[in-house]
Design an enzyme around this catalytic site. Structure first.
Site, PDB file in Angstrom:
ATOM      1  N   GLU A 122       0.828  -1.194   0.000  1.00 36.55           N
ATOM      2  CA  GLU A 122       0.000   0.000   0.000  1.00 36.55           C
ATOM      3  C   GLU A 122       0.873   1.260   0.000  1.00 36.55           C
ATOM      4  O   GLU A 122       1.839   1.362   0.773  1.00 36.55           O
ATOM      5  CB  GLU A 122      -0.874  -0.051   1.257  1.00 36.55           C
ATOM      6  CG  GLU A 122      -1.815   1.094   1.470  1.00 36.55           C
ATOM      7  CD  GLU A 122      -2.654   0.906   2.731  1.00 36.55           C
ATOM      8  OE1 GLU A 122      -3.609   1.683   2.900  1.00 36.55           O
ATOM      9  OE2 GLU A 122      -2.351   0.001   3.546  1.00 36.55           O
ATOM     10  N   LYS A 145      -9.075   2.493  -2.285  1.00 31.69           N
ATOM     11  CA  LYS A 145      -9.381   1.784  -1.049  1.00 31.69           C
ATOM     12  C   LYS A 145     -10.812   2.108  -0.603  1.00 31.69           C
ATOM     13  O   LYS A 145     -11.247   3.266  -0.670  1.00 31.69           O
ATOM     14  CB  LYS A 145      -8.372   2.181   0.025  1.00 31.69           C
ATOM     15  CG  LYS A 145      -8.432   1.402   1.320  1.00 31.69           C
ATOM     16  CD  LYS A 145      -7.258   1.790   2.203  1.00 31.69           C
ATOM     17  CE  LYS A 145      -7.211   0.987   3.497  1.00 31.69           C
ATOM     18  NZ  LYS A 145      -6.000   1.308   4.293  1.00 31.69           N
ATOM     19  N   CYS A 183      -5.516  -3.306   2.268  1.00 30.05           N
ATOM     20  CA  CYS A 183      -5.328  -3.395   3.714  1.00 30.05           C
ATOM     21  C   CYS A 183      -6.622  -3.511   4.520  1.00 30.05           C
ATOM     22  O   CYS A 183      -7.191  -4.579   4.636  1.00 30.05           O
ATOM     23  CB  CYS A 183      -4.491  -2.224   4.196  1.00 30.05           C
ATOM     24  SG  CYS A 183      -3.746  -2.519   5.833  1.00 30.05           S
TER      25      CYS A 183
END
Length: 648
Positions: free
Chosen positions: A47, A116, A172
């Site tokens: 990330e 994300k 994540c």
């Protein structure tokens, strides 16, 4: 790789410098080069890997965002002649918002950008200060690096060279959400999930992270590649260990070391055929509502290269001793629970079992003994019968007698030779002809004795045959093939010995233990032919039908994953490299297919018995197959393999 339908993926967590996009991009390029050397088709980075995850309020700096875009342009230019899909993390600004994104680069193009979805804003995390969730942006494309690029959380990436290879992206915290995006991505067709992460390390967090990845790969019936930020991220308040994992359908394939100061990299192959097979077999997967996704094409060529993926030569047997012991204990408990329920249900006064001194009957006797103990019954209700015949050796006979007596079962001995000789006379068979009639007469005589004794003692006959014998049809129809409850029916031969070993080491007295270890050391044999000149076993099963470890390997990969002959040949060579030649593997694989298909009629009428593992051949449960199916398809494939590979 193409013939095995593997996708080789590299998860790389390079050393970086916070906010130094030039340095980080050079490190990324270096890692891409290493992935190309390993002939990976996909390489994934953590990330925000171009800037570093821990930039904090530097994400508000326009300079950082422009430097990042310039770095992506450099990667695009670098990728023009590279046969690989590159996935990096970057902050990207659009419509007055900044998104934490995965950027996918292939052959000189940015083919897609996935923002994300779930932004952590608790404890040590503060992402909503800098980033917007991918759910708020309604644009389907974004202008980036001089290109109009598909943008959004509704993107899947499909290989032009292999339609089975479909990738989904999450970042994540997405994995930590109650319903991770990967769940819907998998239902939408993603066979492999890529997760770009920056998960800091705390005491106990590695175990939890590993559990999340493995379990999500199992729920999604997918491959899962997780790569986290490592050395070089700011240590102001946190430390990042560079923990990377590659999992497949609940199985961990590779895991990186942590806290590597020069970065870490892992590579493995994900088996797309396993994923497709399990999804076809799962009604829950097919019944779950699915979202619509846009599909973006990318291109990489499948390569003939060295395979990193490890193949367990004994797939039914856990490699680690601790796990193996737990497995054996649970199997033994399932067996005894099943038999206890049957005994209680019918009010049986006895359990009748034939004891040969071999592994299978030994395990079945141990199950009977444990069942008595669990039900509070006297072990004397077990009528353990030795039935010496033409092939019985002193070793197996003495072990059978000693085992029965040491366990406290009722010992019965009924020789079968005279009855068999009378039967040979009745049917006009020359007993000097040691053919199938000679062998099966003994098996059926023993079964008749056991069945009649069960009537006499108002009990049931406990079967001893195992899963491997059922698969190969290595049982006499209506002989040892038959019982009233088969406690070993779903335990393969390679696992039986470990269950017996576990019982020997954990659940019996010393005298019994010594006998069990000798049983474990005795060659597998039906003992239907006379002993050799030294009084030893002359008829060894594995000399006749092949090594059980090979057949169990064939069985597992045929039934559990639905693999075809070409793939099984290849992975068997890998799993048993240095132990069996290609010719030997070919010989016994051909034998396996012929026996497995042609002997279904025996499995179609087997007695009840408990399922203990992922593979069971009960016609009432896991395996429904016509008894008159042709084995011609498999033989033709084996003929083709022989012609192409020059096997004898």
């Amino acid at each position: 790789m193409k013939e095995l339908n593997y996708i080789k993926i590299c998860a790389s967590s390079p050393k970086l410098k916070v906010a130094d996009c030039v340095y980080n991009t050079n490190e990324i390029i270096c890692e891409i080069g290493k992935a190309l050397e390993e002939q990976a088709e996909v390489v994934v980075f953590p990330e925000l890997s171009i800037t570093g995850y821990t930039c904090g309020d530097l994400f508000f700096q326009d300079l950082l965002l422009k430097e990042c875009e310039a770095s992506v342009e450099k990667l695009v230019e670098y990728s023009i002649d590279k046969d690989i899909l590159i996935v990096v993390g970057a902050p990207i600004s659009n419509r007055g918002m900044t998104f934490n994104c995965a950027v996918l680069i292939n052959r000189g193009r940015v083919i897609g950008i996935v923002p994300k979805t779930f932004l952590p804003n608790y404890n040590e995390f503060y992402e909503k200060r800098w980033f917007a969730s991918g759910r708020v942006n309604m644009d389907e494309t974004i202008d980036y690096c001089g290109m109009t690029v598909p943008f959004g959380t509704d993107l899947l990436f499909e290989s032009e060279a292999n339609s089975d290879l479909v990738l989904g992206l999450e970042i994540c915290e997405d994995l930590w959400a109650p319903v991770p995006p990967s769940s819907n991505l998998s239902l939408g067709g993603a066979a492999v999930i890529l997760n770009l992460s920056a998960s800091n390390d705390l005491v106990g967090k590695s175990e939890y992270r590993r559990s999340l990845v493995i379990n999500q790969s199992a729920r999604c019936l997918a491959g899962y590649v997780y790569v986290s930020a490592g050395y070089g991220e700011s240590s102001t308040d946190l430390v990042f260990g560079g923990h990377s994992l590659i999992a497949e359908n609940g199985r961990l394939l590779e895991e990186s070391d942590k806290y590597e100061m020069d970065g870490s990299r892992i590579t493995s192959e994900i088996d797309l055929e396993i994923i497709n097979h399990d999804r076809r077999n799962s009604s829950s997967f097919s019944d779950t509502p699915k979202q619509k996704y846009r599909r973006v094409k990318f291109y990489t060529e499948s390569k003939a290269c060295e395979i990193h993926r490890r193949h367990n030569s004994h797939p039914f047997v856990p490699v680690r001793e601790e796990e193996r012991n737990k497995r054996c204990e649970e199997i033994f408990s399932i067996q005894t629970s099943g038999l206890a329920k049957r005994i209680e249900h019918i009010g049986s006064s006895s359990m009748v079992i034939g004891i040969s001194g071999g592994l299978d009957s030994t395990l079945a006797l141990l199950v009977c003994v444990k069942t008595c103990d669990r039900l509070g019954l006297d072990r004397s209700m077990i009528k353990a019968v030795t039935m010496p015949g033409f092939g019985t050796t002193d070793r197996t006979y003495n072990n059978a007698v000693g085992l029965i007596e040491s366990l406290g079962a009722t010992f019965l001995e009924i020789p079968i030779a005279e009855a068999c000789i009378k039967h040979f006379d009745d049917i006009g068979h020359d007993m000097s002809r040691h053919d199938i009639t000679y062998e099966n007469t003994q098996a059926r005589e023993r079964t008749q004795i056991l069945m009649d004794l069960s009537n006499k003692f108002k009990g049931i006959v406990v079967g001893t045959g195992d899963l491997s014998e059922l698969a190969m049809g290595w049982a006499t129809y209506n002989g040892d093939h038959m019982s009233m409850y088969g406690v070993n029916a779903s335990i393969p031969k390679t696992l039986v010995k470990y269950v017996v070993k576990w019982v020997a080491e954990n659940a019996v007295e010393e005298k019994t233990r010594e006998i069990l270890f000798d049983v474990l050391d005795t060659p597998v044999s039906p003992e239907l032919l006379p002993p050799d000149e030294k009084g030893g076993i002359s008829q060894k099963t594995e000399d006749l039908i092949g090594p059980y470890e090979l057949h169990d390997f064939f069985l597992f990969n045929t039934v559990r994953y639905g693999f075809g002959p070409e793939k099984i040949m290849k992975i068997t060579e890998l799993a048993f490299e240095g132990k069996y030649s290609k010719d030997t593997i070919y010989k016994w694989l051909r034998q396996f297919y012929w026996r497995f298909v042609s002997q279904q009629f025996k499995r179609s009428c087997i007695p009840d018995g408990p399922k203990v593992g992922s593979i069971c051949l009960s016609p009432r449960g896991d395996w429904r197959m016509p008894s008159d199916a042709s084995f011609g398809m498999w033989m033709r494939r084996m003929d083709k393999i022989r012609e192409e590979g020059s096997y004898s």
